[in-house]
Scaffold this motif. Structure first.
Motif, short mmCIF file in Angstrom:
data_model
loop_
_atom_site.label_atom_id
_atom_site.label_comp_id
_atom_site.label_asym_id
_atom_site.label_seq_id
_atom_site.Cartn_x
_atom_site.Cartn_y
_atom_site.Cartn_z
N LEU A 1 27.41 139.50 80.54
CA LEU A 1 28.16 140.64 81.04
C LEU A 1 29.61 140.26 81.34
O LEU A 1 30.52 141.08 81.14
CB LEU A 1 27.50 141.19 82.31
N ALA A 2 29.83 139.03 81.83
CA ALA A 2 31.19 138.59 82.14
C ALA A 2 32.04 138.52 80.88
O ALA A 2 33.24 138.81 80.91
CB ALA A 2 31.15 137.23 82.84
N LEU B 1 24.13 137.42 89.77
CA LEU B 1 25.34 137.91 89.12
C LEU B 1 26.60 137.26 89.69
O LEU B 1 27.55 136.96 88.96
CB LEU B 1 25.44 139.43 89.28
N ALA C 1 24.46 137.35 83.75
CA ALA C 1 25.82 137.44 84.29
C ALA C 1 26.84 136.89 83.31
O ALA C 1 27.95 137.44 83.17
CB ALA C 1 25.90 136.69 85.62
N ILE D 1 31.82 141.52 87.51
CA ILE D 1 30.44 141.08 87.66
C ILE D 1 30.24 140.49 89.06
O ILE D 1 29.21 140.73 89.72
CB ILE D 1 30.07 140.04 86.58
#
Length: 644
Positions: free
Chosen positions: A369-370, A419, A366, A378
């Motif tokens: 991806l953030a 996430l 997470a 996310i």
């Protein structure tokens, strides 16, 4: 003297400033600091474990104490309620009177509560122990963070916080497994007794390795009035939500009596409804009082001025709603697995392992991806995964389907939790000034605990209401001759939320008719579990919607990117976000249509909504709510994506 004082306030409690500077630069943790970290991690572990270790043991506690599902809600909710209500106050008091002192007092209090719970002989004794445990956890939890902050600096602080956070995650995962192991192979009482040796070890370590630190804020005075108002208000609402299952949501269905006080059925409204109204009024007074206190320049218990920041405001709202769905779902699934599916406590605990493993895998992903897409999306993606898993669970849960059908759903659910949770906390803190980070963190933890308490209460109420409605209807339609005694026993069991659980005495009372009686009981429990999971999915869906209102806190890149590239990236991002919004809108529209379809074919659902929430029933009928969602959502999307 002044250097010594400065060292105390900044956390220089080991080997002098020269050693600390070298350690801060290298990021290495010194042996004495490692002992402090071990002590704090042990303490945090028992506090976090205690929120989940009991859940798997609940069916056995129900049988031993001969209590109802409603009573099990009190066992789980009361700890979270007291923990959340007193968390903010003890964070301030530990800074003022000494972090080590409050930490050790909190762990000692927690041990006392664990002893009471371990030796408890009835529900009343256990609830007393849970209150004491929650109070001790509220004292110790903020102190662990304060001591950690003042003990570590530089790169070593990041390492220490990483270990501290990993401990919290591992403890939450180990809770159901440990609870299942103790319940199956030793006794459920060891779910509480295990806290005693760990707590004593933490106390001994704290006495020898932790130095006392404090920071007295000249503006701070203990907010006793605010503490009383918020605790009484939350407790009143929680009492109403849980006890309404027995004594009526609107009108009294049964006389309430305790210690000479009684609330007869002749009164115009039920005591739970009055309790909810009083609780809401007290919370409103608390809000006004805290705002007025802040205007006078005094430190409030809850800083409502921070709600002007959109990330903080919608982030806390999201955390509260999602906590209601998450904790409530684990509560009802654990009961279903041990009752209907006949799993042992340890097997029920192990069933949650796919979810736990998925959380550990996706939580670090997470963060990556953030950084690339922004934490807001996310968070929303995680919550959509959670909601999808819960809605799927509400359809897959059945008497006939094997337990392993739940494994992929729990993996998806764990991915969503991994996430969403870390990023929503980060977003809440990033949206407010760094000077308020401590206040923001305390508020985040508080609403999460309170959300979990109310989630268990609300979802438990759905479970009990559905058990009663389905059980009564199937009993009336059954062709089996249970006799007057058998019918009375089943009706009492359904109305009370299966008083005492399914124990040998209940089985023996039906004789050869037990298989037929068990079929009715299991079907009622299954239907209740399905609707409870569906309700949890609705909560998480609301959290997904509220997360769309959280601003994206990613840093701007204007100075590093050419204007043309920025425009192209902005257009690409806009198209991507537009597709996400449309996809989420279509998913919500489909879910609302499915809910309306189920409503029109499910007489139990129609009866419940007609009795307790007729406006919602009106919207569900003839797909009226779905049409309104479709029309309003289409207008908003056109305005957002086309006109703007």
């Amino acid at each position: 003297m002044s250097e010594k004082l400065q060292g105390r306030e900044s956390g220089q409690n080991w080997e002098g400033s020269a050693g600390q500077a070298a350690q801060a630069e290298s990021g290495k943790i010194q042996p004495k600091q490692l002992l402090i970290l071990l002590v704090l991690s042990l303490s945090l572990a028992i506090i976090v474990i205690d929120a989940t270790i009991v859940i798997v043991a609940l069916p056995q506690i129900q049988r031993d104490f001969n209590i109802t599902l409603k009573d099990l809600e009190w066992i789980t909710s009361l700890y979270a309620l007291i923990f959340g209500s007193f968390l903010l106050s003890w964070g301030k008091l530990s800074d003022e009177y000494g972090r080590k002192l409050i930490f050790m007092a909190g762990i000692s209090t927690f041990i006392v509560g664990s002893i009471i719970d371990g030796f408890s002989l009835n529900l009343s004794q256990m609830l007393v122990g849970r209150v004491i445990q929650g109070f001790g956890a509220a004292m110790a939890s903020p102190s662990t963070l304060s001591i950690l902050t003042t003990t570590f600096t530089g790169k070593s602080r990041n390492v220490a916080f990483g270990i501290w956070g990993a401990t919290a995650g591992a403890a939450a995962v180990l809770g159901p497994v440990l609870g299942g192991y103790f319940t199956t192979y030793i006794s459920w009482r060891w779910a509480f007794f295990i806290n005693i040796p760990i707590g004593i070890a933490a106390l001994a370590g704290a006495a020898f390795v932790i130095k006392e630190t404090r920071f007295k804020d000249p503006k701070y005075t203990t907010d006793y009035a605010g503490l009383v108002l918020i605790t009484a208000g939350l407790a009143s609402v929680l009492f109403g939500l849980i006890e309404a299952q027995t004594y009526g949501w609107v009108f009294p269905s049964q006389e309430f009596s305790v210690d000479g006080f009684s609330w007869p059925t002749s009164y115009p409204i039920s005591l739970p409804l009055l309790s909810i109204i009083v609780g809401i009024i007290l919370l409103a007074i608390f809000t006004l009082y805290e705002i007025r206190r802040a205007r006078k320049g005094r430190v409030p218990l809850f800083d409502f001025s921070l709600l002007k920041y959109k990330g903080f405001r919608y982030g806390l709202f999201t955390v509260t709603i999602v906590a209601m769905g998450e904790f409530g779902a684990v509560f009802i699934i654990s009961i279903f697995l041990q009752t209907v599916k006949g799993l042992s406590a340890i097997d029920a605990g192990l069933t949650f392992l796919p979810m736990a493993i998925s959380v550990f895998i996706f939580a670090p992903i997470a963060g990556i991806l953030a950084t690339r897409f922004g934490p807001k999306w996310i968070i929303t993606t995680g919550m959509v995964l959670e909601a999808t898993a819960l809605f799927s669970m509400s359809q897959i849960v059945s008497i006939s389907n094997p337990v392993y059908y739940l494994y992929p759903i729990l993996v998806i659910y764990g991915a969503g939790v991994g996430l969403a949770i870390s990023q929503v906390t980060s977003t809440v803190l990033m949206s407010i000034p760094w000077q308020k980070a401590g206040v923001g963190s305390g508020a985040n933890n508080t609403v999460r605990q309170i959300g979990s308490a109310f989630g268990i209460a609300v979802i438990g109420a759905i479970l009990v209401a559905q058990i009663s409605a389905v059980g009564q209807a199937e009993l009336a339609a059954s062709t089996v001759n249970f006799g007057q005694m058998g019918i009375a026993t089943l009706k009492a069991a359904f109305n009370s939320g299966l008083w005492g659980g399914i124990d040998p005495s209940l089985i023996a009372s039906f004789g050869t008719n037990w298989l037929a009686a068990r079929g009715i009981i299991f079907d009622a429990l299954t239907q209740g579990t399905r609707w409870a999971a569906f309700t949890a999915g609705i909560f998480v869906s609301m959290g997904a919607l509220s997360s769309l209102l959280i601003p994206d806190p990613r840093p701007k890149q204007q100075n590093k990117v050419a204007p043309k590239v920025m425009v192209e990236e902005s257009q690409a991002v806009g198209k991507t976000l537009g597709a996400i919004v449309i996809g989420q809108f279509l998913a919500i529209l489909g879910l609302s249509a499915a809910l309306s379809s189920e409503y029109q074919s499910n007489p139990f659902m129609q009866q419940w909504f007609s009795s307790y929430a007729w406006p919602l029933g009106y919207l569900l009928g003839n797909y009226l709510g779905s049409m309104m969602i479709g029309i309003i959502g289409t207008i908003l999307i056109l305005w957002r994506l086309v006109i703007r």
